[in-house]
Enzyme design. Structure first.
Site, PDB file in Angstrom:
ATOM      1  N   LYS A 142      16.587   6.673  -2.560  1.00 38.99           N
ATOM      2  CA  LYS A 142      16.269   6.742  -3.989  1.00 38.99           C
ATOM      3  C   LYS A 142      16.502   8.162  -4.515  1.00 38.99           C
ATOM      4  CE  LYS A 142      15.140   2.540  -2.883  1.00 38.99           C
ATOM      5  NZ  LYS A 142      13.811   2.120  -2.540  1.00 38.99           N
ATOM      6  N   ASP A 147       3.462   6.894   0.318  1.00 39.14           N
ATOM      7  CA  ASP A 147       4.877   6.673   0.017  1.00 39.14           C
ATOM      8  C   ASP A 147       5.180   7.436  -1.270  1.00 39.14           C
ATOM      9  OD1 ASP A 147       7.314   5.713  -0.957  1.00 39.14           O
ATOM     10  OD2 ASP A 147       6.992   3.697  -0.157  1.00 39.14           O
ATOM     11  N   ARG A 188      20.863  10.536  19.316  1.00 46.18           N
ATOM     12  CA  ARG A 188      19.689   9.818  18.815  1.00 46.18           C
ATOM     13  C   ARG A 188      18.468  10.735  18.813  1.00 46.18           C
ATOM     14  NH1 ARG A 188      17.196   7.285  22.464  1.00 46.18           N
ATOM     15  NH2 ARG A 188      18.941   6.090  23.264  1.00 46.18           N
ATOM     16  N   TYR A 191       5.638  -1.641  -2.457  1.00 46.41           N
ATOM     17  CA  TYR A 191       7.034  -2.058  -2.352  1.00 46.41           C
ATOM     18  C   TYR A 191       7.088  -3.387  -1.577  1.00 46.41           C
ATOM     19  CZ  TYR A 191      11.876  -2.009  -0.803  1.00 46.41           C
ATOM     20  OH  TYR A 191      13.180  -2.354  -0.549  1.00 46.41           O
TER      21      TYR A 191
HETATM   22  C1  PLP Z   1      13.155   1.321  -1.528  1.00 42.55           C
HETATM   23  C2  PLP Z   1      11.758   1.623  -1.182  1.00 42.55           C
HETATM   24  C3  PLP Z   1      11.309   1.525   0.140  1.00 42.55           C
HETATM   25  C4  PLP Z   1      12.187   1.045   1.271  1.00 42.55           C
HETATM   26  O1  PLP Z   1      13.217   1.932   1.547  1.00 42.55           O
HETATM   27  P1  PLP Z   1      14.669   1.475   2.092  1.00 42.55           P
HETATM   28  O2  PLP Z   1      15.417   2.744   2.136  1.00 42.55           O
HETATM   29  O3  PLP Z   1      15.207   0.466   1.136  1.00 42.55           O
HETATM   30  O4  PLP Z   1      14.425   0.871   3.454  1.00 42.55           O
HETATM   31  C5  PLP Z   1       9.992   1.877   0.393  1.00 42.55           C
HETATM   32  N1  PLP Z   1       9.155   2.273  -0.599  1.00 42.55           N
HETATM   33  C6  PLP Z   1       9.554   2.356  -1.873  1.00 42.55           C
HETATM   34  C7  PLP Z   1       8.594   2.797  -2.921  1.00 42.55           C
HETATM   35  C8  PLP Z   1      10.868   2.034  -2.217  1.00 42.55           C
HETATM   36  O5  PLP Z   1      11.250   2.090  -3.497  1.00 42.55           O
END
Ligand code: PLP
Length: 382
Positions: free
Chosen positions: A197, A172, A46, A98
């Site tokens: 993503k 983000d 961890r 998001y």
């Molecule tokens: C998908 C997404 C998240 C969250 O991420 P997860 O891997 O699904 O927990 C946060 N910000 C954006 C812009 C996203 O597209």
């Protein structure tokens, strides 16, 4: 090294033990110690894992930060980040976020005394007013391009405003990826990713990351990464590393696809607006051109016919798959109002522009002509 070279070499240092050009997947939860409190840098999985370490240093290198940290999901990364913000503190965030980010801030942390104020970050005067009024915010939080409205935020300008009150600017960077935009070089303090993503890129893992500009803050967050425990498995770490190798070529292909789709949709009378930062009609096109080195693979489109039109359009798509998520090699269509942003109340959603007619498209790396034909054919059924 230039970015595309770093993608290969930062994520692929030969294994020190064997020279293997790909980092092994170290499946071990614990590590033999040399003596009491003497170790080789690895103690327990961890806290640190050698496969994850390579991923974390690759992420730091690509985002040009001091410390990279990998997590089990984007929201795991956000949760850990928010654990560094005490109850009673204030966050100032953009209105377009998001859905899961909004859910965590509003439906969870507000209950524990964290207050988030939402302002339109495309209006810098309003950001200045909100950040400057009342208690100093701990965090100023933005996405750019935003999800799903594809607005572009002037990250350097917002960071300057945040820093007047010593707030941490968090960006983000999931939609752009470091291939197109590096917020830490624009003044941001922390970059967050859903590696699910574009970084993973193949829709086969869930993962997240934080990259921190300054080492001291990075080490505090590394401490929290271990204390909270939302870490990725060695196998998932390997898959993100594997995805990183092709990030540059994939982003160029995603962009060619998105452009073809945007240009196929824009002239239609059935379309109220196409939201793609690469189009000259986009309200922040000039800012996108200045701030990003490409416009990416995401776009949103608003059908004039509302929900009935959306139903027909989505039913006729053959190459695009109706599914949540984005950033994979395959094209996906999403209906934010009923899917990714369903947790945002309807009135709030619509006041921000997330109408029932809005469809978000993640353009994959198929032949752009097939994608353009697919949306044109689906539009004819509307
Ligand atoms: C998908 C997404 C998240 C969250 O991420 P997860 O891997 O699904 O927990 C946060 N910000 C954006 C812009 C996203 O597209």
């Amino acid at each position: 090294m230039r970015f595309d070279t770093k993608l290969i070499h930062a994520s692929q240092p030969p294994d020190p033990l064997t020279g293997a050009v790909n980092v092994p997947i170290y499946l071990s939860s614990t590590f033999a110690q040399l003596g009491p409190n003497r170790n080789r840098g690895y103690v327990y999985g961890r806290s640190a894992n050698p496969t994850r370490t390579v991923l974390e240093s690759a992420l730091a290198s690509l985002e040009e930060g001091a410390v990279g940290l990998a997590f089990s999901s984007g929201l795991g990364a956000l949760t850990t980040l928010l654990e560094s913000v005490p109850s009673g503190a204030r966050v100032v965030a953009d209105t377009d976020l998001y859905g899961g980010t909004w859910r965590l801030l509003e439906h969870h942390r507000r209950m524990f005394g964290l207050r988030t104020d939402y302002v339109d970050f495309t209006d810098l005067a309003r950001v200045r007013e909100s950040v400057g009024t009342g208690p100093a915010p701990a965090v100023v939080y933005a996405e750019s391009p935003t999800n799903p409205l594809m607005r572009i935020i002037d990250l350097g300008a917002v960071a300057k405003i945040a820093h007047i009150r010593r707030a941490a600017m968090v960006v983000d960077n999931t939609f752009a990826s470091p291939a197109l935009q590096r917020p830490l070089t624009l003044g941001a303090d922390v970059v967050l990713h859903s590696t699910t993503k574009y970084l993973g890129g193949h829709s086969d893992i869930i993962g997240g990351a934080l990259v921190v500009r300054r080492r001291a803050r990075g080490e505090r967050l590394r401490w929290l990464q271990n204390a909270v425990g939302a870490v990725p498995s060695p196998f998932d770490s390997f898959l993100v590393l594997r995805g990183l190798h092709t990030l540059g070529v994939r982003m160029r292909a995603h962009e060619a696809s998105a452009r073809a789709v945007a240009e196929a949709l824009e002239p239609s009378r059935k379309i109220a607006r196409v939201l793609y930062p690469g189009l000259a009609s986009h309200p922040q096109h000039a800012l996108a051109r200045r701030q990003m080195s490409g416009y990416g693979g995401m776009l949103s489109v608003e059908l004039r016919g509302g929900m009935p039109a959306v139903r027909r359009f989505l039913r006729r798509l053959r190459v695009f798959t109706l599914a949540e998520s984005l950033g994979g090699v395959e094209s996906l269509a999403d209906h934010p109002a009923s899917m990714t942003h369903a947790s945002v109340p309807k009135a709030e959603r619509e006041s921000h522009g997330i109408t029932d007619g809005l469809v978000r498209l993640s353009c994959g790396i198929e032949d752009p002509a097939d994608l353009a034909e697919d949306v044109a054919t689906a539009l004819r059924s509307v």
